[in-house]
Structures are given as structure tokens and as C-alpha cells.
Motif scaffolding. Structure first.
Motif, PDB file in Angstrom:
ATOM      1  N   ASN A 231      63.288   0.379  53.315  1.00 22.49           N
ATOM      2  CA  ASN A 231      63.466  -0.991  53.784  1.00 22.49           C
ATOM      3  C   ASN A 231      62.194  -1.810  53.547  1.00 22.49           C
ATOM      4  O   ASN A 231      61.163  -1.559  54.172  1.00 22.49           O
ATOM      5  CB  ASN A 231      63.813  -0.984  55.282  1.00 22.49           C
ATOM      6  CG  ASN A 231      64.124  -2.367  55.817  1.00 22.49           C
ATOM      7  OD1 ASN A 231      64.084  -3.357  55.092  1.00 22.49           O
ATOM      8  ND2 ASN A 231      64.449  -2.435  57.094  1.00 22.49           N
TER       9      ASN A 231
ATOM     10  N   GLU B 256      61.438  -4.578  54.629  1.00 22.68           N
ATOM     11  CA  GLU B 256      61.062  -5.331  55.827  1.00 22.68           C
ATOM     12  C   GLU B 256      60.259  -4.491  56.821  1.00 22.68           C
ATOM     13  O   GLU B 256      59.755  -5.012  57.809  1.00 22.68           O
ATOM     14  CB  GLU B 256      62.320  -5.869  56.518  1.00 22.68           C
ATOM     15  CG  GLU B 256      63.129  -6.846  55.682  1.00 22.68           C
ATOM     16  CD  GLU B 256      62.312  -8.069  55.288  1.00 22.68           C
ATOM     17  OE1 GLU B 256      61.577  -8.590  56.161  1.00 22.68           O
ATOM     18  OE2 GLU B 256      62.398  -8.494  54.123  1.00 22.68           O
ATOM     19  N   ARG B 257      60.149  -3.204  56.562  1.00 24.00           N
ATOM     20  CA  ARG B 257      59.428  -2.307  57.467  1.00 24.00           C
ATOM     21  C   ARG B 257      57.954  -2.220  57.087  1.00 24.00           C
ATOM     22  O   ARG B 257      57.609  -2.061  55.912  1.00 24.00           O
ATOM     23  CB  ARG B 257      60.002  -0.890  57.411  1.00 24.00           C
ATOM     24  CG  ARG B 257      61.230  -0.659  58.247  1.00 24.00           C
ATOM     25  CD  ARG B 257      60.903  -0.559  59.706  1.00 24.00           C
ATOM     26  NE  ARG B 257      62.101  -0.147  60.446  1.00 24.00           N
ATOM     27  CZ  ARG B 257      62.210  -0.214  61.760  1.00 24.00           C
ATOM     28  NH1 ARG B 257      61.198  -0.669  62.488  1.00 24.00           N
ATOM     29  NH2 ARG B 257      63.307   0.173  62.350  1.00 24.00           N
TER      30      ARG B 257
ATOM     31  N   LEU C 245      61.211  -4.044  63.459  1.00 27.26           N
ATOM     32  CA  LEU C 245      61.715  -4.978  62.460  1.00 27.26           C
ATOM     33  C   LEU C 245      61.459  -6.415  62.896  1.00 27.26           C
ATOM     34  O   LEU C 245      61.419  -6.704  64.095  1.00 27.26           O
ATOM     35  CB  LEU C 245      63.220  -4.757  62.250  1.00 27.26           C
ATOM     36  CG  LEU C 245      63.591  -3.478  61.506  1.00 27.26           C
ATOM     37  CD1 LEU C 245      65.080  -3.230  61.602  1.00 27.26           C
ATOM     38  CD2 LEU C 245      63.154  -3.558  60.048  1.00 27.26           C
ATOM     39  N   PRO C 246      61.287  -7.332  61.956  1.00 28.05           N
ATOM     40  CA  PRO C 246      61.059  -8.741  62.318  1.00 28.05           C
ATOM     41  C   PRO C 246      62.235  -9.311  63.105  1.00 28.05           C
ATOM     42  O   PRO C 246      63.389  -8.920  62.892  1.00 28.05           O
ATOM     43  CB  PRO C 246      60.918  -9.431  60.955  1.00 28.05           C
ATOM     44  CG  PRO C 246      60.589  -8.351  59.990  1.00 28.05           C
ATOM     45  CD  PRO C 246      61.250  -7.113  60.500  1.00 28.05           C
TER      46      PRO C 246
END
Length: 266
Positions: free
Chosen positions: A45, A47-48, A101-102
Motif C-alpha cells: 500500500n 499510503e502506508r 492510514l491517512p
């Protein structure tokens, strides 16, 4: 060593870990994940933000991809990894510490044109259930899960393990006011269906031709009255009278399947 085809690069954003170890808890501001599916999905991912991976050599070999050369890995024995996770958790030789996560907002996922359902959970607090629902949401192409910021479990290794990788692909939206979020969904064109065992209509009868927001309440208590009032329809699953109810994660899976097949039949 995994030999099922060419190995991809696991290209998450790696960063050095700061802080010490805990028993199933990450260091301050971090989340600790375990198990092959949860860890591999997090590594893939983008985003991580990854901090550190503890692993057995067998665990590393089980990954369907190659870690970057400078990725922070500490090799350990299985019994040592067991001290890093929740009691009796099946870590499968992999424990990853990473940032949460965001945050996402409801506006980020509302898209009535796509007709992908949204799953709304009203005070479902068991992390195993939330993870299992997330897995079903991924399987049946739901666009997001929406929970209240309170009365819902935090992002955790238990949720991630139960979700079997779906935590990384299904947006999890936390809102302050669930009723207001349902109003926002209605304004965006979603038909809001609350599952309730006492409802007269079945889910099949309540389904519409547009995008669906599926609302589920906690086991036992069900949806709160105010949340039920913000649904366009209440519906039940037609189960046998020999069984009073279904586990909320099972109910979610059946309902999402019904929604998916209803769209296919139109």
C-alpha cells in the motif's frame, strides 16, 4: 522461497522505527500488524508509512514480492514474534509496525454514479466483526465503510488480521455524527437501508435501482432509534425461525451479496 511467478517489489514507504516494543501495541502513534495477508497488503500500500518489520526467514520467503534493500527488517524466532502481538495471535512469522492510514472524509468516497454500496456500522465495536465486514466489503466491491469516530474499534492488528488485507483497500471513514453522514449520503443520491430483524420487508423487497448505503447495528442492541429514523427503508434477512439472528459480519456478507446480484440482474 515463493516460486509462484515473478516477485514484485513491495514498494511501501519505509522509515526507521522510533520507540520500543509492546505486547500487540505499536510504539507511540504507530499500528502493529501481523499475519501474511495483512502485512503483505500493508507493504504493497503506497499510503502506508512503514517503520519496521520483524520476521522469521520463512515469513519473508512467504511474501509475494521483494522488500527494498534498505527496508528495516529484524529477523527473529517465532516465539519472539509472539511477544510483539496480541495473545495467541497467529502472526505467521511477520509483524509490521507502521503509521496509521491517512484520514479520509466522506466526500472523498461518495459517488452515486458508480453505484458501489457503502457500509455504515452503528456502534459495531468488536474488531473481529469490523475486520470481517471489511473483508466482505472488499469482496463485493463496496466503496467504503463508515463508522462513528467513537464506539468503533481503532485501526489495529486484530482488525487487519480479520480483514485479511482489506484494511488496505477499503476506505474506512470515521465521522463525528453518523446521522448527519446518512443525510449527506441521501443528498448524494444513496438509498439508505437499515437491517433490522423486526422489519416487515425483506432486503430483496427494499432494494432500489440506485446506489445503496447499507446500515448495520451492533449485535443484540441493533441500530439506535435515531439512526433507524435516518434510513429510507428497514429490511430483514429472511432467515429460519429456528435462529433468532445472525452475527453482524455474516449479515453484512449476505446483504452485500444480495446487493451485488440485484445489480447484476437489472
Amino acid at each position: 522461497m515463493n516460486t509462484n511467478g515473478p516477485r514484485r517489489a513491495l514498494r511501501g514507504r519505509a522509515g526507521r522505527m522510533q520507540g520500543g516494543r509492546g505486547s500487540g501495541r505499536g510504539s507511540k502513534g504507530a499500528v502493529r500488524l501481523w499475519g501474511r495477508h495483512a502485512v503483505e497488503a500493508a507493504l504493497m500500500n503506497p499510503e502506508r508509512q512503514h517503520r519496521k518489520l520483524w520476521a522469521t526467514r520463512e515469513g519473508i520467503d512467504s511474501l509475494c514480492g521483494d522488500l527494498p534493500e534498505d527496508f528495516p527488517v529484524e529477523y527473529a524466532q517465532a516465539q519472539d514474534l509472539a511477544r510483539l502481538v496480541a495473545r495467541d495471535a497467529p502472526h505467521q512469522g511477520l509483524v509490521l509496525e507502521c503509521d496509521p492510514l491517512p484520514d479520509l472524509h466522506l466526500d472523498d468516497v461518495l459517488d452515486s454514479e458508480s453505484r458501489r454500496p457503502i457500509v455504515v456500522l452503528d456502534q459495531v465495536t468488536d474488531p473481529h466483526n469490523v475486520g470481517a465486514i471489511m473483508r466482505s466489503a472488499a469482496a463485493f466491491d463496496a466503496c467504503a465503510i463508515v463508522t462513528q469516530d467513537r464506539h468503533a474499534p481503532p485501526e489495529s492488528g486484530v482488525v487487519a488480521k480479520s480483514a485479511s488485507g482489506a484494511l488496505e483497500v477499503v476506505p474506512w471513514i470515521r465521522v463525528v455524527n453518523l446521522a448527519r453522514a446518512l443525510e449527506q449520503m441521501a443528498d448524494a443520491g444513496y438509498w439508505r437501508i437499515g437491517l433490522a430483524g423486526e422489519a416487515k420487508a425483506t432486503l430483496a423487497q427494499a432494494l432500489s435501482t440506485g446506489p445503496i448505503a447499507l446500515v448495520l447495528g451492533a449485535e443484540g442492541e441493533g441500530m439506535r432509534h435515531n439512526i433507524a429514523e435516518h434510513c429510507d427503508a428497514l429490511a430483514r434477512l429472511p432467515i429460519s425461525a429456528a435462529m433468532e439472528s445472525l452475527n453482524v459480519s455474516n449479515a453484512a456478507a449476505i446483504a452485500l451479496y444480495a446487493i451485488a446480484t440485484h445489480e447484476d440482474s437489472e
